[in-house]
Motif scaffolding. Structure first.
Motif, PDB file in Angstrom:
ATOM      1  N   LEU A 119       0.737  -0.845  -0.070  1.00 45.15           N
ATOM      2  CA  LEU A 119       0.189  -0.420  -0.360  1.00 45.15           C
ATOM      3  C   LEU A 119       0.686   1.382  -0.130  1.00 45.15           C
ATOM      4  CD1 LEU A 119      -2.486  -1.341   3.000  1.00 45.15           C
ATOM      5  CD2 LEU A 119      -3.115  -1.276  -0.156  1.00 45.15           C
ATOM      6  N   ASN A 120       1.947   0.521   0.764  1.00 37.83           N
ATOM      7  CA  ASN A 120       2.848   2.421   0.725  1.00 37.83           C
ATOM      8  C   ASN A 120       4.425   2.998  -0.377  1.00 37.83           C
ATOM      9  OD1 ASN A 120       1.409   3.524   2.750  1.00 37.83           O
ATOM     10  ND2 ASN A 120       2.594   2.416   4.052  1.00 37.83           N
ATOM     11  N   ALA A 121       4.129   1.507  -1.291  1.00 34.65           N
ATOM     12  CA  ALA A 121       4.853   1.433  -1.892  1.00 34.65           C
ATOM     13  C   ALA A 121       4.749   2.882  -3.354  1.00 34.65           C
ATOM     14  CB  ALA A 121       5.009  -0.305  -3.631  1.00 34.65           C
ATOM     15  N   LYS A 122       5.964   3.736  -3.797  1.00 30.82           N
ATOM     16  CA  LYS A 122       5.500   4.481  -4.697  1.00 30.82           C
ATOM     17  C   LYS A 122       5.992   3.583  -5.981  1.00 30.82           C
ATOM     18  CE  LYS A 122       8.021   8.159  -2.255  1.00 30.82           C
ATOM     19  NZ  LYS A 122       9.451   8.588  -1.472  1.00 30.82           N
ATOM     20  N   ALA A 123       5.159   3.119  -5.775  1.00 31.47           N
ATOM     21  CA  ALA A 123       4.798   2.032  -7.585  1.00 31.47           C
ATOM     22  C   ALA A 123       3.353   1.760  -7.322  1.00 31.47           C
ATOM     23  CB  ALA A 123       5.732   1.221  -7.529  1.00 31.47           C
ATOM     24  N   HIS A 124       2.624   1.322  -9.162  1.00 31.96           N
ATOM     25  CA  HIS A 124       1.376   0.943  -8.574  1.00 31.96           C
ATOM     26  C   HIS A 124       1.485  -1.263  -8.647  1.00 31.96           C
ATOM     27  CE1 HIS A 124       0.141   4.486 -10.116  1.00 31.96           C
ATOM     28  NE2 HIS A 124       0.278   4.573 -11.458  1.00 31.96           N
ATOM     29  N   VAL A 125       0.947  -1.246  -7.705  1.00 40.12           N
ATOM     30  CA  VAL A 125       1.427  -2.912  -7.413  1.00 40.12           C
ATOM     31  C   VAL A 125       0.521  -3.555  -7.377  1.00 40.12           C
ATOM     32  CG1 VAL A 125       1.327  -4.600  -5.564  1.00 40.12           C
ATOM     33  CG2 VAL A 125       2.822  -2.148  -5.409  1.00 40.12           C
ATOM     34  N   ILE A 126       0.346  -4.534  -8.979  1.00 42.31           N
ATOM     35  CA  ILE A 126      -0.595  -5.430  -9.327  1.00 42.31           C
ATOM     36  C   ILE A 126      -0.641  -6.666  -8.383  1.00 42.31           C
ATOM     37  CG2 ILE A 126      -2.008  -6.442 -11.227  1.00 42.31           C
ATOM     38  CD1 ILE A 126      -1.213  -4.439 -12.655  1.00 42.31           C
ATOM     39  N   GLY A 127      -1.047  -7.426  -7.122  1.00 42.40           N
ATOM     40  CA  GLY A 127      -1.489  -8.918  -6.957  1.00 42.40           C
ATOM     41  C   GLY A 127      -2.311  -9.583  -7.359  1.00 42.40           C
ATOM     42  N   THR A 128      -1.601 -10.955  -7.589  1.00 49.53           N
ATOM     43  CA  THR A 128      -2.676 -11.910  -7.733  1.00 49.53           C
ATOM     44  C   THR A 128      -2.839 -12.815  -6.874  1.00 49.53           C
ATOM     45  OG1 THR A 128      -1.227 -13.946  -8.983  1.00 49.53           O
ATOM     46  CG2 THR A 128      -1.539 -11.787 -10.497  1.00 49.53           C
ATOM     47  N   THR A 129      -4.081 -13.670  -7.147  1.00 50.79           N
ATOM     48  CA  THR A 129      -3.985 -14.836  -6.343  1.00 50.79           C
ATOM     49  C   THR A 129      -4.919 -15.887  -5.845  1.00 50.79           C
ATOM     50  OG1 THR A 129      -4.851 -12.633  -4.784  1.00 50.79           O
ATOM     51  CG2 THR A 129      -5.330 -15.138  -4.060  1.00 50.79           C
ATOM     52  N   ARG A 130      -4.140 -16.906  -5.808  1.00 48.35           N
ATOM     53  CA  ARG A 130      -5.409 -18.275  -6.574  1.00 48.35           C
ATOM     54  C   ARG A 130      -6.404 -17.951  -5.926  1.00 48.35           C
ATOM     55  NH1 ARG A 130      -1.635 -22.564  -7.849  1.00 48.35           N
ATOM     56  NH2 ARG A 130       0.464 -22.620  -8.819  1.00 48.35           N
ATOM     57  N   SER A 131      -7.239 -19.313  -6.066  1.00 45.81           N
ATOM     58  CA  SER A 131      -9.251 -19.003  -5.893  1.00 45.81           C
ATOM     59  C   SER A 131      -8.863 -20.149  -5.235  1.00 45.81           C
ATOM     60  CB  SER A 131      -9.441 -18.180  -6.342  1.00 45.81           C
ATOM     61  OG  SER A 131      -9.659 -18.991  -7.364  1.00 45.81           O
ATOM     62  N   LYS A 132     -10.370 -20.931  -4.666  1.00 40.79           N
ATOM     63  CA  LYS A 132     -10.467 -21.592  -4.107  1.00 40.79           C
ATOM     64  C   LYS A 132     -12.093 -21.924  -4.582  1.00 40.79           C
ATOM     65  CE  LYS A 132      -9.969 -21.458   0.263  1.00 40.79           C
ATOM     66  NZ  LYS A 132      -9.747 -21.680   1.720  1.00 40.79           N
ATOM     67  N   VAL A 133     -12.675 -23.700  -4.314  1.00 41.19           N
ATOM     68  CA  VAL A 133     -14.048 -23.249  -4.576  1.00 41.19           C
ATOM     69  C   VAL A 133     -14.294 -22.719  -2.872  1.00 41.19           C
ATOM     70  CG1 VAL A 133     -16.053 -24.859  -4.729  1.00 41.19           C
ATOM     71  CG2 VAL A 133     -14.310 -24.717  -6.261  1.00 41.19           C
ATOM     72  N   ASP A 134     -15.605 -22.069  -2.912  1.00 37.97           N
ATOM     73  CA  ASP A 134     -15.929 -21.784  -1.329  1.00 37.97           C
ATOM     74  C   ASP A 134     -17.480 -22.055  -1.004  1.00 37.97           C
ATOM     75  OD1 ASP A 134     -15.429 -20.330   1.530  1.00 37.97           O
ATOM     76  OD2 ASP A 134     -16.327 -18.497   0.394  1.00 37.97           O
ATOM     77  N   TYR A 135     -17.623 -23.046   0.060  1.00 42.47           N
ATOM     78  CA  TYR A 135     -18.485 -23.162   0.703  1.00 42.47           C
ATOM     79  C   TYR A 135     -18.772 -22.639   2.240  1.00 42.47           C
ATOM     80  CZ  TYR A 135     -17.580 -26.932  -2.834  1.00 42.47           C
ATOM     81  OH  TYR A 135     -17.098 -27.236  -3.716  1.00 42.47           O
ATOM     82  N   MET A 153     -16.053 -18.781  -5.666  1.00 47.04           N
ATOM     83  CA  MET A 153     -14.305 -18.507  -5.683  1.00 47.04           C
ATOM     84  C   MET A 153     -14.207 -17.543  -4.259  1.00 47.04           C
ATOM     85  SD  MET A 153     -14.226 -21.491  -7.542  1.00 47.04           S
ATOM     86  CE  MET A 153     -12.706 -21.206  -7.577  1.00 47.04           C
ATOM     87  N   ALA A 154     -13.509 -18.286  -3.503  1.00 55.56           N
ATOM     88  CA  ALA A 154     -12.593 -16.919  -2.243  1.00 55.56           C
ATOM     89  C   ALA A 154     -11.246 -17.271  -2.708  1.00 55.56           C
ATOM     90  CB  ALA A 154     -13.081 -18.261  -0.725  1.00 55.56           C
ATOM     91  N   SER A 155     -10.419 -16.377  -2.452  1.00 52.07           N
ATOM     92  CA  SER A 155      -9.080 -15.915  -2.337  1.00 52.07           C
ATOM     93  C   SER A 155      -8.487 -17.019  -1.624  1.00 52.07           C
ATOM     94  CB  SER A 155      -8.815 -14.467  -2.015  1.00 52.07           C
ATOM     95  OG  SER A 155      -9.093 -13.808  -3.287  1.00 52.07           O
ATOM     96  N   ILE A 156      -6.665 -17.187  -1.657  1.00 48.35           N
ATOM     97  CA  ILE A 156      -6.782 -18.359  -1.156  1.00 48.35           C
ATOM     98  C   ILE A 156      -5.315 -17.241  -0.536  1.00 48.35           C
ATOM     99  CG2 ILE A 156      -5.047 -20.186  -0.769  1.00 48.35           C
ATOM    100  CD1 ILE A 156      -6.133 -21.561  -2.982  1.00 48.35           C
ATOM    101  N   GLN A 157      -5.517 -16.686   1.370  1.00 48.47           N
ATOM    102  CA  GLN A 157      -4.759 -15.673   1.578  1.00 48.47           C
ATOM    103  C   GLN A 157      -6.464 -15.260   2.328  1.00 48.47           C
ATOM    104  OE1 GLN A 157      -3.004 -13.088   2.619  1.00 48.47           O
ATOM    105  NE2 GLN A 157      -1.345 -13.066   0.889  1.00 48.47           N
ATOM    106  N   MET A 169     -10.544  -7.972  -8.898  1.00 51.66           N
ATOM    107  CA  MET A 169     -11.147  -8.200 -10.049  1.00 51.66           C
ATOM    108  C   MET A 169     -11.377  -9.883  -9.572  1.00 51.66           C
ATOM    109  SD  MET A 169     -10.689  -7.418 -13.849  1.00 51.66           S
ATOM    110  CE  MET A 169      -8.912  -7.645 -14.099  1.00 51.66           C
ATOM    111  N   ASP A 170     -12.274 -10.641 -10.194  1.00 51.28           N
ATOM    112  CA  ASP A 170     -12.114 -11.910 -10.440  1.00 51.28           C
ATOM    113  C   ASP A 170     -12.215 -12.582 -11.284  1.00 51.28           C
ATOM    114  OD1 ASP A 170     -12.426 -11.955  -7.639  1.00 51.28           O
ATOM    115  OD2 ASP A 170     -14.667 -13.143  -7.463  1.00 51.28           O
ATOM    116  N   MET A 171     -11.594 -13.256 -12.129  1.00 54.97           N
ATOM    117  CA  MET A 171     -11.478 -13.855 -13.431  1.00 54.97           C
ATOM    118  C   MET A 171     -11.881 -15.424 -13.787  1.00 54.97           C
ATOM    119  SD  MET A 171      -9.471 -11.905 -15.522  1.00 54.97           S
ATOM    120  CE  MET A 171      -9.515 -13.182 -17.187  1.00 54.97           C
ATOM    121  N   ASP A 172     -12.613 -15.701 -14.476  1.00 54.61           N
ATOM    122  CA  ASP A 172     -13.339 -16.919 -14.875  1.00 54.61           C
ATOM    123  C   ASP A 172     -12.693 -17.892 -16.029  1.00 54.61           C
ATOM    124  OD1 ASP A 172     -13.849 -16.338 -16.866  1.00 54.61           O
ATOM    125  OD2 ASP A 172     -16.350 -15.514 -16.568  1.00 54.61           O
ATOM    126  N   SER A 173     -12.933 -18.773 -16.095  1.00 55.31           N
ATOM    127  CA  SER A 173     -12.589 -19.738 -17.055  1.00 55.31           C
ATOM    128  C   SER A 173     -12.529 -19.128 -18.429  1.00 55.31           C
ATOM    129  CB  SER A 173     -12.950 -21.571 -16.808  1.00 55.31           C
ATOM    130  OG  SER A 173     -14.447 -21.514 -17.045  1.00 55.31           O
TER     131      SER A 173
END
Length: 289
Positions: A119-135, A153-157, A169-173
């Motif tokens: 959040l404090n980086a003097k840059a634009h940061v794009i973070g990807t996250t793996r996901s799993k089916v959420d129940y 789907m839920a982020s694995i974090q 943003m959530d990506m689908d297949s």
């Protein structure tokens, strides 16, 4: 996929607002397969996913003058080798206590520093996250039985991590990206097919408007899932400490009006106190033996 999409968005942003792209790769060189399509530099974190390694990589990229930083993926800071979950398990074993809640008093600040670095980086940061089916478990009112319901789907974090970002943003297949959370009004509810140029244009326009940003502590986001997790940790500590129901009710009443950060600080203080109490009990038991 997430890697291609992150590179595509960063590249299109760089076309509009020139700057170098750095990619922190936790997935054993997978990003390098796109080196013939996109121009970027890679730093691999293949064998050590300690939060501090991510922080060092982010800071190094900023110092080297990169305007766009991709972390692919942030999941490993949580689940990877020397990631938060592994660190918490190791701390629990060292403490020789069945209660894992106390271990998090040291791990949570590490995790928070990781997101502070983003959040404090003097840059634009794009973070990807793996996901799993959420129940979720739901009670069927007609039968009275509990059933398991798929809710997406839920982020694995860690719970609540999604709330740290300006845009999620959530990506689908089928390569559609759905904006699920945003501080940019122009993106609210939008869906992009193969996100890239269109999304980048909105982001660069939004990020370039208004006064120049200043480095400051990010405003806390009061995520209800984070609050629920903290209170669950405190319930566990209260049970281990032998706190009565009346005492717990009195303590819980004090939580009203506290921010998540204030509540986390209180939980950390509880964990420190409980650790001291258990250490004293062990010392007495050893002396008696």
């Amino acid at each position: 996929g997430k890697t291609y999409t992150a590179l595509n968005i960063a590249t299109e942003m760089a076309n509009l607002k020139p700057g170098k792209i750095a990619l922190i790769d936790t997935e054993r060189g997978s990003a390098s397969k796109y080196a013939d399509i996109f121009e970027f530099d890679v730093l691999e974190l293949a064998d050590d996913h300690h939060p501090e390694r991510f922080i060092e990589a982010i800071n190094a990229a900023v110092e080297a003058g990169y305007l766009y930083i991709i972390i692919d993926s942030t999941t490993y800071e949580w689940t990877g080798k020397n990631g938060c979950l592994e660190l918490a398990d190791a701390a629990t074993r060292r403490m020789k206590s069945p209660n894992s809640y106390m271990a998090w008093k040291d791990i949570t600040p590490l995790h928070n520093r990781f997101f502070d670095a983003i959040l404090n980086a003097k840059a634009h940061v794009i973070g990807t996250t793996r996901s799993k089916v959420d129940y979720v478990q739901e009670k069927d009112e007609s039968t009275g039985k509990t059933k398991i319901q798929k809710v997406g789907m839920a982020s694995i974090q860690r719970e609540g991590a999604d709330y740290e970002y300006d845009v999620m943003m959530d990506m689908d297949s089928d390569h559609y990206g759905s904006i699920t959370k945003t501080r940019c009004a122009a993106l609210d509810g939008k869906v992009f097919n193969k996100p890239g140029k269109d999304l980048a244009k909105v982001l660069v326009t939004w990020l370039s408007s208004g006064a120049a940003p200043t480095v400051k502590e990010p405003e806390p986001v009061e995520d209800p899932e984070t609050r629920e997790r903290i209170i669950k940790e405190m319930v566990g500590m209260a049970l281990e400490a032998g706190m009565s129901d009346e005492k717990w009710a009195a303590e819980e009443a004090k939580f009203v009006g506290l921010s998540n950060k204030e509540l986390q600080d209180k939980a950390t203080a509880w964990a420190n106190a409980l650790e001291r109490k258990l250490a004293e009990q062990r010392a007495k038991a050893e002396a008696a033996a």
